[in-house]
Design an enzyme around this catalytic site. Sequence first.
Site, mmCIF file in Angstrom:
data_model
loop_
_atom_site.group_PDB
_atom_site.id
_atom_site.type_symbol
_atom_site.label_atom_id
_atom_site.label_comp_id
_atom_site.label_asym_id
_atom_site.label_seq_id
_atom_site.Cartn_x
_atom_site.Cartn_y
_atom_site.Cartn_z
ATOM 1 N N ALA A 12 -27.715 -59.187 -25.925
ATOM 2 C CA ALA A 12 -26.348 -59.148 -25.375
ATOM 3 C C ALA A 12 -26.138 -60.240 -24.318
ATOM 4 O O ALA A 12 -25.133 -60.969 -24.347
ATOM 5 C CB ALA A 12 -26.077 -57.771 -24.773
ATOM 6 N N LYS A 113 -35.094 -57.560 -15.153
ATOM 7 C CA LYS A 113 -35.411 -56.817 -13.927
ATOM 8 C C LYS A 113 -36.909 -56.588 -13.735
ATOM 9 O O LYS A 113 -37.373 -56.433 -12.608
ATOM 10 C CB LYS A 113 -34.683 -55.466 -13.968
ATOM 11 C CG LYS A 113 -33.193 -55.616 -13.752
ATOM 12 C CD LYS A 113 -32.394 -54.473 -14.316
ATOM 13 C CE LYS A 113 -31.987 -54.741 -15.722
ATOM 14 N NZ LYS A 113 -30.885 -53.955 -16.233
ATOM 15 N N GLU A 137 -29.486 -63.230 -9.825
ATOM 16 C CA GLU A 137 -28.281 -62.472 -9.461
ATOM 17 C C GLU A 137 -27.926 -61.415 -10.506
ATOM 18 O O GLU A 137 -27.468 -60.318 -10.188
ATOM 19 C CB GLU A 137 -27.106 -63.455 -9.288
ATOM 20 C CG GLU A 137 -25.817 -62.821 -8.842
ATOM 21 C CD GLU A 137 -25.936 -62.194 -7.453
ATOM 22 O OE1 GLU A 137 -26.112 -62.922 -6.484
ATOM 23 O OE2 GLU A 137 -25.852 -60.937 -7.362
ATOM 24 N N VAL A 140 -28.958 -57.298 -10.698
ATOM 25 C CA VAL A 140 -28.359 -56.172 -9.979
ATOM 26 C C VAL A 140 -26.837 -56.214 -10.102
ATOM 27 O O VAL A 140 -26.204 -57.203 -9.727
ATOM 28 C CB VAL A 140 -28.735 -56.197 -8.473
ATOM 29 C CG1 VAL A 140 -28.091 -55.023 -7.742
ATOM 30 C CG2 VAL A 140 -30.243 -56.162 -8.296
ATOM 31 N N GLY A 142 -24.642 -56.499 -12.519
ATOM 32 C CA GLY A 142 -23.939 -57.352 -13.490
ATOM 33 C C GLY A 142 -23.151 -58.485 -12.864
ATOM 34 O O GLY A 142 -23.723 -59.399 -12.263
ATOM 35 N N GLU A 198 -29.659 -50.617 -22.001
ATOM 36 C CA GLU A 198 -30.894 -51.386 -22.170
ATOM 37 C C GLU A 198 -31.377 -51.258 -23.610
ATOM 38 O O GLU A 198 -30.987 -50.328 -24.324
ATOM 39 C CB GLU A 198 -31.981 -50.837 -21.242
ATOM 40 C CG GLU A 198 -31.670 -50.982 -19.777
ATOM 41 C CD GLU A 198 -31.486 -52.433 -19.379
ATOM 42 O OE1 GLU A 198 -32.443 -53.206 -19.423
ATOM 43 O OE2 GLU A 198 -30.353 -52.796 -19.018
ATOM 44 N N ASP A 209 -33.434 -47.729 -14.629
ATOM 45 C CA ASP A 209 -32.735 -49.013 -14.461
ATOM 46 C C ASP A 209 -32.077 -49.113 -13.078
ATOM 47 O O ASP A 209 -32.234 -50.118 -12.383
ATOM 48 C CB ASP A 209 -31.683 -49.167 -15.577
ATOM 49 C CG ASP A 209 -30.865 -50.417 -15.403
ATOM 50 O OD1 ASP A 209 -31.364 -51.491 -15.791
ATOM 51 O OD2 ASP A 209 -29.747 -50.346 -14.861
ATOM 52 N N LYS A 213 -33.061 -51.506 -9.699
ATOM 53 C CA LYS A 213 -32.110 -52.340 -8.940
ATOM 54 C C LYS A 213 -32.218 -52.055 -7.439
ATOM 55 O O LYS A 213 -32.065 -52.967 -6.618
ATOM 56 C CB LYS A 213 -30.695 -52.105 -9.456
ATOM 57 C CG LYS A 213 -30.521 -52.688 -10.865
ATOM 58 C CD LYS A 213 -29.260 -52.203 -11.526
ATOM 59 C CE LYS A 213 -29.129 -52.771 -12.929
ATOM 60 N NZ LYS A 213 -28.188 -52.041 -13.768
ATOM 61 N N GLY A 307 -22.590 -55.613 -19.548
ATOM 62 C CA GLY A 307 -21.753 -56.274 -20.552
ATOM 63 C C GLY A 307 -22.219 -57.701 -20.754
ATOM 64 O O GLY A 307 -22.805 -58.305 -19.855
HETATM 65 N N1 HSE Z 1 -28.210 -51.248 -18.864
HETATM 66 C C1 HSE Z 1 -27.731 -51.785 -17.635
HETATM 67 C C2 HSE Z 1 -26.556 -50.972 -17.156
HETATM 68 C C3 HSE Z 1 -27.328 -53.227 -17.863
HETATM 69 O O1 HSE Z 1 -26.047 -50.170 -17.941
HETATM 70 O O2 HSE Z 1 -26.143 -51.096 -16.006
HETATM 71 C C4 HSE Z 1 -27.065 -54.001 -16.618
HETATM 72 O O3 HSE Z 1 -28.188 -54.078 -15.791
#
Ligand code: HSE
Length: 330
Positions: A12, A113, A137, A140, A142, A198, A209, A213, A307
């Site tokens: 993605a 990450k 960047e 964390v 997006g 993910e 996840d 972060k 995204g």
């Molecule tokens: N899978 C993660 C989320 C992607 O949904 O936030 C962005 O780090």
Amino acid sequence: MPVRIALIGTGAVGKGILKALSEKDLGIVLTGVADSRSGDIRGEGIVPSDLLKRKKETGLCGDPSLHAQDVVQNAPYDILVEVSPTDATTGEPATGYIRTALSRGCHVVTSNKGPVALHYHELKQEADNAGVSLRFEATVAGAIPILHTLGESLGGNTIKALYGVLNGTCNYILTRMAEEGLSYKQALDEARTLGYAEADPTYDVKGIDAAIKLVILANTVLNRRISLDDIDITGIDLLTEEAIRLAEEQDATIRLIGEIIPEKNLYRLSPRIIPRYHPLVVQGSLNVIIVRTDLAGDLVFSGKGAGSLETASAVLGDILSIRDRYAGGN
Ligand code: HSE
């Protein structure tokens, strides 16, 4: 002068980068690419739209005999752009790719990450020794430039507390369950289809996840040295539809909230009942971060936390920032 990149990962995030490069002239030339099954090296440049087409038609980005490590080791590039899926346990194979690039004297930009959460201090040291940049960047929140903002714009502040929604997939699931009455599974399936989750979505729903972060925020811009084990983690995988309905009946809702209070060494991630109109209640794949500081007071940052193009935005910002800093190449 254009900057040359090698791209590792065409999921993605990788596709978002290629789409942006095929639509805008950002002065970035792609000289190498690899996915998990193939690779390509072309010093004269790979056309991003051709690559997207090839990937769509064949499922491959290049020659099956060329491995990602060959591309990292041999392609002519200034910046390695590592956007392969996160492995939170070993950080591999991405950490190895990053180390190879740094040892070649190349800069690194990553959305991965694993390497940053597990090995930030060593990798930063290796980058400093090589006189190059390591930027991340996109790891964390997006599209939200939170690391840059905390590390640079708010650099004179002491961070007293940080609260945030840091996982777009969980936030999307909670929003869809509350607003449309979707089941947990339906909402998760949608989040996967939309490219938010993910590669292994248990990382999202079990809170790993978002906790990663928190580790990255703590270790990189809050000068801590913590690991996932220091975080008290509860995900949303065991949350019932009934719990969400009960919260809604009280004019509240449930959000998966990350929390850091540095002076108490408090690091926590858990689903919380939040009043419906609280700033932490954002919708869909949005993330939000509230930072409490000594000088600047409270600040709120919100934007798309997951995204394809949104994450690509953060990666491209890092690439261009390195290009501008080291104008003329390295
Ligand atoms: N899978 C993660 C989320 C992607 O949904 O936030 C962005 O780090």
